[in-house]
Design an enzyme around this catalytic site. Sequence first.
Site, PDB file in Angstrom:
ATOM      1  N   THR A  45       0.794  -1.219   0.000  1.00 35.31           N
ATOM      2  CA  THR A  45       0.000   0.000   0.000  1.00 35.31           C
ATOM      3  C   THR A  45       0.833   1.278   0.000  1.00 35.31           C
ATOM      4  O   THR A  45       1.898   1.323   0.611  1.00 35.31           O
ATOM      5  CB  THR A  45      -0.868  -0.062   1.275  1.00 35.31           C
ATOM      6  OG1 THR A  45      -1.728  -1.177   1.135  1.00 35.31           O
ATOM      7  CG2 THR A  45      -1.684   1.185   1.494  1.00 35.31           C
TER       8      THR A  45
ATOM      9  N   ASP B 114      -8.614  -1.265   5.345  1.00 37.30           N
ATOM     10  CA  ASP B 114      -8.699   0.033   6.018  1.00 37.30           C
ATOM     11  C   ASP B 114      -8.398   1.220   5.104  1.00 37.30           C
ATOM     12  O   ASP B 114      -8.833   2.346   5.376  1.00 37.30           O
ATOM     13  CB  ASP B 114      -7.694   0.073   7.187  1.00 37.30           C
ATOM     14  CG  ASP B 114      -6.257  -0.137   6.700  1.00 37.30           C
ATOM     15  OD1 ASP B 114      -6.027  -1.065   5.885  1.00 37.30           O
ATOM     16  OD2 ASP B 114      -5.367   0.629   7.118  1.00 37.30           O
TER      17      ASP B 114
HETATM   18  N1  ASP Z   1      -3.864  -1.976   4.712  1.00 39.00           N
HETATM   19  C1  ASP Z   1      -3.995  -2.628   3.433  1.00 39.00           C
HETATM   20  C2  ASP Z   1      -5.229  -3.493   3.425  1.00 39.00           C
HETATM   21  O1  ASP Z   1      -5.487  -4.148   4.410  1.00 39.00           O
HETATM   22  C3  ASP Z   1      -2.821  -3.468   3.068  1.00 39.00           C
HETATM   23  C4  ASP Z   1      -1.461  -2.829   3.188  1.00 39.00           C
HETATM   24  O2  ASP Z   1      -1.260  -1.879   3.912  1.00 39.00           O
HETATM   25  O3  ASP Z   1      -0.561  -3.297   2.486  1.00 39.00           O
HETATM   26  O4  ASP Z   1      -5.909  -3.551   2.417  1.00 39.00           O
END
Ligand code: ASP
Length: 310
Positions: free
Chosen positions: A176, A207
């Site tokens: 992300t 999230d």
């Molecule tokens: N927070 C992101 C999700 O759960 C994943 C990530 O931070 O890589 O979709």
Amino acid sequence: MKRISLAIHGGAGTLVKGMMTAELEVQYKAALKLALDEGYKVLEQGGTAIEAVEVSVKLLEDSHLFNAGRGSVFTADETHEMDASIMDGKTLNAGAVSLISNIKNPVSLARDVMENSEHVFLAGEGAMKFAKDQGYELKPTDYFYDEFRHKQWLEIKDTDSFQLDHSVKKDSKFGTVGAVACDVNGNIAAATSTGGMTNKRYGRVGDSPMIGAGNYANNNTCAVSCTGSGEYFIRGVVAYDVSCLMEHKDLSLLDAANDVINKRILEINGDGGLIAVDAKGNIAMPFNTEGMYRACKSSTGEEEISIYKE
Ligand code: ASP
């Protein structure tokens, strides 16, 4: 002149030594530097925090190295479903999209939701219809194909598990992306974009597009963009939790961000990190994982581009 600041991230997680080559590290740092420099230029030229975070996140989305936009992971159906959000700390306006596909820059669509719709959060088919009305062209699916991501997916596709892009020991790729900025007028903003988790199904949403969980901005407190195991970050309402600690407990940006990442979210087993700024241009980038792709720059001369814990 007031202090201007920008911080960006490209995901937090576990990185096994040996998986990251020196060459790859150079590529990651170059991609982070480009996104940092271009976003910072906007602030230097008197642009708004919203403009700066969009510019930085778009560049990270355009890189196949990160799990957002072009480099998004595969779902259980071998597709890509992307989520993004953006928030303006001055007005508390926000926009978010979820479960979208074939859009080159999800963060821009989130900004269009914020500015050109009466809503905050659009998902799936409806969000795609809105994109069409806004004149978005769809990218062919193979634009989002990345061999490494496909391999990641092939390894778990016949199982019930879904995995954080960066939580499995053998995985060298983090995920992300996000940016937070404080502009010359002391306005702050946050943006976050992701492809979510490998092999996700049932319309799983993390999230990242959720205002308050993975992304939040309020001039009175802070602008925050998170990365990590989304299910825990939603339950911890992490981005807003940092803001609440500042507002109600009078903690500094650094103390609030550290408390959330190194204590409160750990207590519910959440792994990940966040980047944050306040309206004075202070920056915090805590994480409780082995590493977090991150970079920051401010007009006081502070500049950092790092991956691991120092
Ligand atoms: N927070 C992101 C999700 O759960 C994943 C990530 O931070 O890589 O979709």
